[in-house]
Scaffold this motif. Structure first.
Motif, PDB file in Angstrom:
ATOM      1  N   ALA A 270     -28.457  35.651  -0.155  1.00 25.69           N
ATOM      2  CA  ALA A 270     -29.740  36.107   0.366  1.00 25.69           C
ATOM      3  C   ALA A 270     -30.151  35.270   1.578  1.00 25.69           C
ATOM      4  CB  ALA A 270     -30.808  36.024  -0.725  1.00 25.69           C
ATOM      5  N   GLY A 271     -29.995  33.941   1.467  1.00 26.79           N
ATOM      6  CA  GLY A 271     -30.382  33.048   2.556  1.00 26.79           C
ATOM      7  C   GLY A 271     -29.583  33.283   3.822  1.00 26.79           C
ATOM      8  N   ILE A 272     -28.289  33.570   3.671  1.00 24.96           N
ATOM      9  CA  ILE A 272     -27.454  33.870   4.842  1.00 24.96           C
ATOM     10  C   ILE A 272     -27.923  35.163   5.507  1.00 24.96           C
ATOM     11  CG2 ILE A 272     -25.137  34.586   5.560  1.00 24.96           C
ATOM     12  CD1 ILE A 272     -24.028  32.559   3.518  1.00 24.96           C
ATOM     13  N   ARG A 273     -28.155  36.187   4.708  1.00 24.31           N
ATOM     14  CA  ARG A 273     -28.587  37.464   5.268  1.00 24.31           C
ATOM     15  C   ARG A 273     -29.980  37.374   5.899  1.00 24.31           C
ATOM     16  NH1 ARG A 273     -26.259  42.426   4.525  1.00 24.31           N
ATOM     17  NH2 ARG A 273     -24.009  42.171   4.651  1.00 24.31           N
ATOM     18  N   LEU A 274     -30.829  36.498   5.386  1.00 23.23           N
ATOM     19  CA  LEU A 274     -32.168  36.339   5.948  1.00 23.23           C
ATOM     20  C   LEU A 274     -32.163  35.457   7.197  1.00 23.23           C
ATOM     21  CD1 LEU A 274     -34.201  35.863   2.629  1.00 23.23           C
ATOM     22  CD2 LEU A 274     -34.169  37.905   4.097  1.00 23.23           C
ATOM     23  N   GLY A 275     -30.972  34.929   7.550  1.00 19.56           N
ATOM     24  CA  GLY A 275     -30.845  34.119   8.746  1.00 19.56           C
ATOM     25  C   GLY A 275     -31.261  32.668   8.573  1.00 19.56           C
ATOM     26  N   LEU A 276     -31.336  32.210   7.328  1.00 25.87           N
ATOM     27  CA  LEU A 276     -31.822  30.860   7.043  1.00 25.87           C
ATOM     28  C   LEU A 276     -30.704  29.846   6.822  1.00 25.87           C
ATOM     29  CD1 LEU A 276     -34.597  31.862   4.464  1.00 25.87           C
ATOM     30  CD2 LEU A 276     -34.905  31.346   6.900  1.00 25.87           C
ATOM     31  N   LEU A 277     -29.482  30.329   6.503  1.00 31.82           N
ATOM     32  CA  LEU A 277     -28.411  29.435   6.078  1.00 31.82           C
ATOM     33  C   LEU A 277     -27.116  29.683   6.838  1.00 31.82           C
ATOM     34  CD1 LEU A 277     -28.953  29.683   2.191  1.00 31.82           C
ATOM     35  CD2 LEU A 277     -29.801  27.892   3.732  1.00 31.82           C
ATOM     36  N   ASP A 278     -26.288  28.630   6.889  1.00 26.76           N
ATOM     37  CA  ASP A 278     -24.955  28.740   7.461  1.00 26.76           C
ATOM     38  C   ASP A 278     -23.989  29.292   6.415  1.00 26.76           C
ATOM     39  OD1 ASP A 278     -25.811  27.772   9.906  1.00 26.76           O
ATOM     40  OD2 ASP A 278     -25.362  25.677   9.396  1.00 26.76           O
ATOM     41  N   ASN A 279     -22.704  29.343   6.764  1.00 31.37           N
ATOM     42  CA  ASN A 279     -21.723  30.003   5.895  1.00 31.37           C
ATOM     43  C   ASN A 279     -21.217  29.149   4.738  1.00 31.37           C
ATOM     44  OD1 ASN A 279     -20.621  31.344   8.941  1.00 31.37           O
ATOM     45  ND2 ASN A 279     -21.680  32.523   7.383  1.00 31.37           N
ATOM     46  N   GLU A 280     -21.494  27.846   4.746  1.00 33.67           N
ATOM     47  CA  GLU A 280     -21.167  26.996   3.596  1.00 33.67           C
ATOM     48  C   GLU A 280     -22.394  26.160   3.257  1.00 33.67           C
ATOM     49  OE1 GLU A 280     -18.234  23.298   2.715  1.00 33.67           O
ATOM     50  OE2 GLU A 280     -17.250  25.217   3.146  1.00 33.67           O
ATOM     51  N   VAL A 281     -22.811  26.228   1.997  1.00 31.54           N
ATOM     52  CA  VAL A 281     -24.090  25.635   1.605  1.00 31.54           C
ATOM     53  C   VAL A 281     -23.936  24.862   0.301  1.00 31.54           C
ATOM     54  CG1 VAL A 281     -26.506  26.127   1.008  1.00 31.54           C
ATOM     55  CG2 VAL A 281     -25.318  27.562   2.692  1.00 31.54           C
ATOM     56  N   HIS A 282     -24.510  23.659   0.257  1.00 27.63           N
ATOM     57  CA  HIS A 282     -24.600  22.884  -0.979  1.00 27.63           C
ATOM     58  C   HIS A 282     -25.878  23.300  -1.705  1.00 27.63           C
ATOM     59  CE1 HIS A 282     -21.212  20.502   0.152  1.00 27.63           C
ATOM     60  NE2 HIS A 282     -21.820  19.951   1.184  1.00 27.63           N
ATOM     61  N   VAL A 283     -25.733  23.635  -2.983  1.00 31.58           N
ATOM     62  CA  VAL A 283     -26.864  24.063  -3.797  1.00 31.58           C
ATOM     63  C   VAL A 283     -27.107  23.013  -4.876  1.00 31.58           C
ATOM     64  CG1 VAL A 283     -27.805  25.879  -5.269  1.00 31.58           C
ATOM     65  CG2 VAL A 283     -26.253  26.476  -3.385  1.00 31.58           C
ATOM     66  N   ASP A 284     -28.234  22.327  -4.781  1.00 31.95           N
ATOM     67  CA  ASP A 284     -28.587  21.320  -5.780  1.00 31.95           C
ATOM     68  C   ASP A 284     -29.512  21.923  -6.810  1.00 31.95           C
ATOM     69  OD1 ASP A 284     -27.082  19.236  -4.772  1.00 31.95           O
ATOM     70  OD2 ASP A 284     -28.664  18.542  -3.429  1.00 31.95           O
ATOM     71  N   MET A 285     -29.093  21.827  -8.079  1.00 37.83           N
ATOM     72  CA  MET A 285     -29.901  22.264  -9.209  1.00 37.83           C
ATOM     73  C   MET A 285     -30.134  21.069 -10.112  1.00 37.83           C
ATOM     74  SD  MET A 285     -28.070  25.969  -9.744  1.00 37.83           S
ATOM     75  CE  MET A 285     -26.477  25.278  -9.326  1.00 37.83           C
ATOM     76  N   ARG A 286     -30.923  21.224 -11.109  1.00 34.56           N
ATOM     77  CA  ARG A 286     -31.276  20.081 -11.951  1.00 34.56           C
ATOM     78  C   ARG A 286     -30.071  19.513 -12.695  1.00 34.56           C
ATOM     79  NH1 ARG A 286     -37.451  21.263 -14.181  1.00 34.56           N
ATOM     80  NH2 ARG A 286     -38.400  20.970 -12.123  1.00 34.56           N
ATOM     81  N   GLY A 287     -29.038  20.329 -12.857  1.00 30.10           N
ATOM     82  CA  GLY A 287     -27.852  19.846 -13.555  1.00 30.10           C
ATOM     83  C   GLY A 287     -26.728  19.374 -12.653  1.00 30.10           C
ATOM     84  N   GLY A 288     -26.852  19.568 -11.346  1.00 29.10           N
ATOM     85  CA  GLY A 288     -25.776  19.142 -10.453  1.00 29.10           C
ATOM     86  C   GLY A 288     -25.669  20.016  -9.225  1.00 29.10           C
ATOM     87  N   ARG A 289     -24.568  19.841  -8.496  1.00 28.89           N
ATOM     88  CA  ARG A 289     -24.374  20.514  -7.206  1.00 28.89           C
ATOM     89  C   ARG A 289     -23.223  21.508  -7.253  1.00 28.89           C
ATOM     90  NH1 ARG A 289     -24.048  17.461  -1.401  1.00 28.89           N
ATOM     91  NH2 ARG A 289     -26.305  17.628  -1.720  1.00 28.89           N
TER      92      ARG A 289
END
Length: 296
Positions: free
Chosen positions: A244-263
Protein backbone atom coordinates in the motif's frame (compact mmCIF):
# COMPACT_ATOMS: atom_id res chain seq x y z
CA UNK A 1 -6.47 -37.70 22.48
CA UNK A 2 -2.73 -37.05 22.76
CA UNK A 3 -1.06 -34.82 20.17
CA UNK A 4 2.58 -34.03 19.63
CA UNK A 5 3.32 -30.44 18.64
CA UNK A 6 6.10 -27.94 18.03
CA UNK A 7 5.86 -24.37 19.31
CA UNK A 8 7.47 -21.84 16.94
CA UNK A 9 7.60 -18.09 16.50
CA UNK A 10 8.43 -15.64 13.74
CA UNK A 11 9.10 -12.09 14.96
CA UNK A 12 6.97 -12.80 18.01
CA UNK A 13 3.98 -14.14 16.04
CA UNK A 14 3.64 -17.55 17.68
CA UNK A 15 2.35 -20.86 16.36
CA UNK A 16 1.58 -24.44 17.26
CA UNK A 17 2.77 -26.64 14.39
CA UNK A 18 1.18 -30.05 13.80
CA UNK A 19 2.47 -32.84 11.55
CA UNK A 20 -0.24 -34.57 9.53
CA UNK A 21 2.07 -35.99 6.88
CA UNK A 22 1.37 -39.51 8.18
CA UNK A 23 -2.38 -39.07 8.59
CA UNK A 24 -5.08 -36.65 9.66
CA UNK A 25 -5.62 -35.93 13.34
CA UNK A 26 -9.31 -35.23 12.83
CA UNK A 27 -9.37 -31.97 14.80
CA UNK A 28 -12.44 -29.75 15.02
CA UNK A 29 -12.58 -25.94 15.37
CA UNK A 30 -13.04 -26.49 19.11
CA UNK A 31 -9.79 -28.48 19.24
CA UNK A 32 -7.91 -25.69 17.46
CA UNK A 33 -9.33 -23.16 19.91
CA UNK A 34 -8.20 -25.37 22.80
CA UNK A 35 -4.65 -25.64 21.43
CA UNK A 36 -4.46 -21.86 20.93
CA UNK A 37 -5.79 -21.07 24.42
CA UNK A 38 -2.99 -19.55 26.51
CA UNK A 39 -4.50 -20.77 29.80
CA UNK A 40 -5.79 -24.27 29.05
CA UNK A 41 -3.87 -25.22 25.89
CA UNK A 42 -0.44 -24.52 24.45
CA UNK A 43 -1.11 -20.93 23.44
CA UNK A 44 -0.67 -19.49 19.95
CA UNK A 45 -1.86 -16.89 17.49
CA UNK A 46 -2.41 -19.60 14.84
CA UNK A 47 -2.27 -23.38 14.45
CA UNK A 48 -0.24 -24.52 11.42
CA UNK A 49 -0.70 -27.99 9.96
CA UNK A 50 1.75 -29.74 7.63
CA UNK A 51 0.21 -32.16 5.12
CA UNK A 52 1.37 -34.05 2.06
CA UNK A 53 -0.07 -32.71 -1.19
CA UNK A 54 -2.60 -34.53 -3.31
CA UNK A 55 -1.33 -36.66 -6.20
CA UNK A 56 -2.37 -33.98 -8.70
CA UNK A 57 -0.56 -31.28 -6.72
CA UNK A 58 2.56 -33.45 -6.45
CA UNK A 59 2.55 -33.83 -10.24
CA UNK A 60 2.58 -30.03 -10.46
CA UNK A 61 5.66 -29.77 -8.25
CA UNK A 62 3.96 -29.00 -4.93
CA UNK A 63 5.93 -30.26 -1.92
CA UNK A 64 3.48 -29.71 0.93
CA UNK A 65 0.02 -28.49 1.85
CA UNK A 66 -0.10 -25.73 4.49
CA UNK A 67 -3.29 -25.38 6.56
CA UNK A 68 -3.83 -22.44 8.92
CA UNK A 69 -6.35 -22.02 11.72
CA UNK A 70 -6.74 -18.83 13.72
CA UNK A 71 -7.06 -18.81 17.50
CA UNK A 72 -10.86 -18.69 17.11
CA UNK A 73 -10.78 -22.06 15.31
CA UNK A 74 -11.55 -20.70 11.86
CA UNK A 75 -9.49 -21.73 8.83
CA UNK A 76 -7.84 -18.84 6.97
CA UNK A 77 -6.17 -18.38 3.62
CA UNK A 78 -2.64 -17.28 4.46
CA UNK A 79 -0.16 -16.43 7.22
CA UNK A 80 3.18 -14.89 6.26
CA UNK A 81 5.11 -15.38 9.51
CA UNK A 82 3.68 -18.87 9.69
CA UNK A 83 4.96 -19.68 6.21
CA UNK A 84 8.52 -19.02 7.34
CA UNK A 85 8.05 -21.24 10.40
CA UNK A 86 6.48 -23.88 8.16
CA UNK A 87 9.59 -23.93 5.95
CA UNK A 88 11.93 -24.11 8.95
CA UNK A 89 9.84 -26.93 10.47
CA UNK A 90 9.78 -29.24 7.43
CA UNK A 91 13.53 -28.80 6.93
CA UNK A 92 14.44 -29.30 10.61
CA UNK A 93 12.20 -32.37 10.84
CA UNK A 94 13.81 -33.96 7.79
CA UNK A 95 10.59 -33.87 5.78
CA UNK A 96 12.55 -32.25 2.92
CA UNK A 97 16.17 -31.52 2.04
CA UNK A 98 15.30 -28.62 -0.26
CA UNK A 99 16.22 -25.02 0.46
CA UNK A 100 13.22 -23.81 -1.54
CA UNK A 101 9.86 -25.55 -1.31
CA UNK A 102 6.55 -25.05 -3.08
CA UNK A 103 3.62 -25.01 -0.71
CA UNK A 104 -0.11 -25.10 -1.41
CA UNK A 105 -2.24 -22.81 0.75
CA UNK A 106 -5.95 -22.12 0.69
CA UNK A 107 -5.26 -19.01 -1.41
CA UNK A 108 -2.60 -20.35 -3.78
CA UNK A 109 1.02 -21.50 -3.99
CA UNK A 110 3.90 -19.86 -2.09
CA UNK A 111 7.63 -20.61 -2.26
CA UNK A 112 9.58 -20.20 1.02
CA UNK A 113 13.39 -20.29 0.75
CA UNK A 114 15.84 -20.86 3.61
CA UNK A 115 18.74 -18.40 3.44
CA UNK A 116 22.35 -18.97 4.64
CA UNK A 117 21.90 -16.48 7.52
CA UNK A 118 19.14 -18.60 9.05
CA UNK A 119 16.26 -16.42 7.96
CA UNK A 120 13.56 -17.42 5.49
CA UNK A 121 12.52 -15.54 2.36
CA UNK A 122 9.03 -16.17 1.02
CA UNK A 123 7.70 -15.40 -2.43
CA UNK A 124 4.30 -14.13 -1.27
CA UNK A 125 2.83 -13.76 -4.75
CA UNK A 126 1.36 -10.61 -6.26
CA UNK A 127 -0.52 -8.16 -4.03
CA UNK A 128 -4.17 -7.81 -5.02
CA UNK A 129 -5.28 -4.18 -5.02
CA UNK A 130 -8.67 -4.36 -6.77
CA UNK A 131 -11.25 -3.80 -3.99
CA UNK A 132 -13.72 -6.40 -5.27
CA UNK A 133 -11.04 -9.11 -5.08
CA UNK A 134 -9.90 -8.25 -1.52
CA UNK A 135 -12.98 -8.36 -1.04
CA UNK A 136 -14.17 -4.85 -0.11
CA UNK A 137 -17.59 -3.36 -0.90
CA UNK A 138 -17.10 0.12 -2.40
CA UNK A 139 -20.80 0.80 -3.07
CA UNK A 140 -21.48 4.52 -2.63
CA UNK A 141 -17.88 5.34 -1.68
CA UNK A 142 -15.55 7.81 -3.39
CA UNK A 143 -11.83 6.92 -3.17
CA UNK A 144 -9.08 9.42 -2.40
CA UNK A 145 -6.32 9.12 -5.01
CA UNK A 146 -2.69 9.26 -3.88
CA UNK A 147 0.35 8.30 -5.95
CA UNK A 148 -0.76 5.36 -8.08
CA UNK A 149 -2.96 4.05 -5.28
CA UNK A 150 -6.12 5.02 -3.48
CA UNK A 151 -7.54 5.22 0.01
CA UNK A 152 -11.15 4.52 0.89
CA UNK A 153 -13.28 6.22 3.58
CA UNK A 154 -14.51 3.82 6.24
CA UNK A 155 -17.00 4.94 8.88
CA UNK A 156 -16.44 3.42 12.31
CA UNK A 157 -19.28 3.17 14.81
CA UNK A 158 -17.50 4.53 17.88
CA UNK A 159 -19.41 4.76 21.19
CA UNK A 160 -19.31 8.56 21.40
CA UNK A 161 -19.80 9.41 17.73
CA UNK A 162 -18.96 7.85 14.35
CA UNK A 163 -15.50 8.52 12.91
CA UNK A 164 -14.26 8.15 9.34
CA UNK A 165 -10.80 6.76 8.60
CA UNK A 166 -9.03 6.28 5.27
CA UNK A 167 -7.82 2.78 4.48
CA UNK A 168 -5.88 1.20 1.63
CA UNK A 169 -7.26 -2.27 0.90
CA UNK A 170 -4.93 -5.09 -0.14
CA UNK A 171 -5.12 -8.86 -0.33
CA UNK A 172 -2.03 -11.00 0.21
CA UNK A 173 -4.16 -14.11 -0.09
CA UNK A 174 -6.04 -12.75 2.93
CA UNK A 175 -7.71 -9.33 3.27
CA UNK A 176 -6.03 -6.27 4.82
CA UNK A 177 -7.08 -2.69 5.52
CA UNK A 178 -4.09 -0.40 6.10
CA UNK A 179 -4.38 3.05 7.62
CA UNK A 180 -1.63 5.61 8.18
CA UNK A 181 -1.02 6.86 11.71
CA UNK A 182 1.42 9.40 13.12
CA UNK A 183 2.57 7.15 15.96
CA UNK A 184 1.80 3.43 16.25
CA UNK A 185 2.43 3.55 20.01
CA UNK A 186 -0.56 5.83 20.56
CA UNK A 187 -2.78 4.52 17.75
CA UNK A 188 -6.18 3.29 19.03
CA UNK A 189 -5.56 -0.28 17.87
CA UNK A 190 -7.60 -1.92 20.65
CA UNK A 191 -10.65 0.26 19.89
CA UNK A 192 -10.53 0.73 16.12
CA UNK A 193 -9.04 -2.68 15.32
CA UNK A 194 -12.14 -4.79 16.05
CA UNK A 195 -14.41 -2.21 14.39
CA UNK A 196 -12.39 -2.38 11.17
CA UNK A 197 -12.01 -6.18 11.39
CA UNK A 198 -15.77 -6.76 11.46
CA UNK A 199 -16.85 -3.84 9.29
CA UNK A 200 -19.79 -4.72 7.07
CA UNK A 201 -17.88 -3.65 3.94
CA UNK A 202 -15.49 -6.58 4.41
CA UNK A 203 -17.65 -9.68 3.85
CA UNK A 204 -14.84 -12.03 4.95
CA UNK A 205 -13.75 -9.70 7.77
CA UNK A 206 -10.29 -8.12 7.53
CA UNK A 207 -6.89 -7.69 9.18
CA UNK A 208 -6.57 -4.09 10.38
CA UNK A 209 -3.11 -2.54 9.94
CA UNK A 210 -1.85 0.69 11.53
CA UNK A 211 1.30 1.95 9.77
CA UNK A 212 3.66 4.75 10.76
CA UNK A 213 6.04 5.83 7.99
CA UNK A 214 9.45 6.62 9.50
CA UNK A 215 11.29 7.02 6.18
CA UNK A 216 10.98 5.73 2.62
CA UNK A 217 12.73 2.52 3.67
CA UNK A 218 11.40 2.09 7.21
CA UNK A 219 7.95 1.76 8.75
CA UNK A 220 6.53 0.75 12.11
CA UNK A 221 3.41 -1.40 12.16
CA UNK A 222 0.76 -2.86 14.43
CA UNK A 223 -1.89 -5.28 13.19
CA UNK A 224 -5.21 -6.33 14.71
CA UNK A 225 -5.59 -9.75 13.10
CA UNK A 226 -8.86 -11.24 11.97
CA UNK A 227 -10.01 -13.91 14.41
CA UNK A 228 -7.03 -13.40 16.74
CA UNK A 229 -6.70 -9.78 17.88
CA UNK A 230 -3.51 -7.76 17.99
CA UNK A 231 -0.38 -9.87 17.56
CA UNK A 232 3.30 -9.07 18.04
CA UNK A 233 3.83 -9.40 14.30
CA UNK A 234 1.87 -10.17 11.13
CA UNK A 235 3.75 -11.22 8.00
CA UNK A 236 0.99 -10.70 5.48
CA UNK A 237 0.13 -7.47 7.30
CA UNK A 238 3.69 -6.24 6.75
CA UNK A 239 3.47 -7.21 3.07
CA UNK A 240 0.12 -5.46 2.64
CA UNK A 241 1.31 -2.30 4.44
CA UNK A 242 4.42 -1.99 2.27
CA UNK A 243 2.49 -2.72 -0.93
CA UNK A 244 0.00 0.00 0.00
CA UNK A 245 2.80 2.42 0.94
CA UNK A 246 4.62 1.85 -2.35
CA UNK A 247 1.46 2.43 -4.38
CA UNK A 248 0.65 5.57 -2.37
CA UNK A 249 4.10 6.92 -3.26
CA UNK A 250 5.39 6.88 0.32
CA UNK A 251 7.92 4.02 0.20
CA UNK A 252 10.82 2.67 -1.82
CA UNK A 253 11.00 -0.87 -3.21
CA UNK A 254 12.69 -2.43 -0.16
CA UNK A 255 11.39 -1.59 3.30
CA UNK A 256 12.20 -2.65 6.87
CA UNK A 257 9.03 -3.21 8.88
CA UNK A 258 9.42 -3.00 12.65
CA UNK A 259 6.69 -4.61 14.74
CA UNK A 260 6.56 -5.26 18.45
CA UNK A 261 7.96 -8.75 17.94
CA UNK A 262 10.78 -7.93 15.54
CA UNK A 263 11.74 -6.83 12.04
CA UNK A 264 10.74 -8.09 8.61
CA UNK A 265 12.11 -6.93 5.27
CA UNK A 266 9.67 -6.55 2.37
CA UNK A 267 10.69 -6.08 -1.26
CA UNK A 268 8.38 -5.29 -4.20
CA UNK A 269 8.81 -3.39 -7.46
CA UNK A 270 5.31 -1.95 -7.27
CA UNK A 271 4.39 -3.53 -10.61
CA UNK A 272 1.18 -5.58 -10.88
CA UNK A 273 3.01 -8.37 -12.70
CA UNK A 274 5.75 -8.80 -10.06
CA UNK A 275 5.65 -10.85 -6.88
CA UNK A 276 6.45 -9.53 -3.42
CA UNK A 277 9.15 -11.02 -1.16
CA UNK A 278 9.21 -11.18 2.63
CA UNK A 279 12.33 -12.05 4.66
CA UNK A 280 12.46 -12.66 8.40
CA UNK A 281 13.27 -15.06 11.25
CA UNK A 282 11.69 -18.42 12.10
CA UNK A 283 12.53 -20.07 15.42
CA UNK A 284 11.58 -23.24 17.26
CA UNK A 285 10.68 -22.49 20.89
CA UNK A 286 9.96 -25.96 22.28
CA UNK A 287 8.32 -29.29 21.53
CA UNK A 288 5.82 -31.24 23.57
CA UNK A 289 2.74 -33.40 23.83
CA UNK A 290 -0.71 -32.37 25.00
CA UNK A 291 -3.78 -34.35 25.97
CA UNK A 292 -6.83 -32.78 24.33
CA UNK A 293 -10.37 -33.79 25.35
CA UNK A 294 -11.96 -35.83 22.56
CA UNK A 295 -15.24 -33.96 22.87
CA UNK A 296 -15.23 -30.21 23.34
Amino acid sequence: MQIRFTKMQGAGNDFVVLDETQGRLGLTPAHYRYLADRHFGVGADQILTVRRPTADATAQGIDFEYVIHNADGGEVEQCGNGSRCFARYVRDKGLTDKDTIRVQTLSGVIAPRLTPDGRVTVDMGRPVLEPARVPFDTTGLQPVAQGSGQKWPLTLDLPAQPATVLVAVVSMGNPHAVQLVEDVDTAPVAIWGPLVERHVRFPQRVNAGFMQVVSRSHVRLRVFERGTGETLACGTGACAAVAAGIRLGLLDNEVHVDMRGGRLTIAWTGQDTDTLYMTGPATTVFEGQIDIPDHL
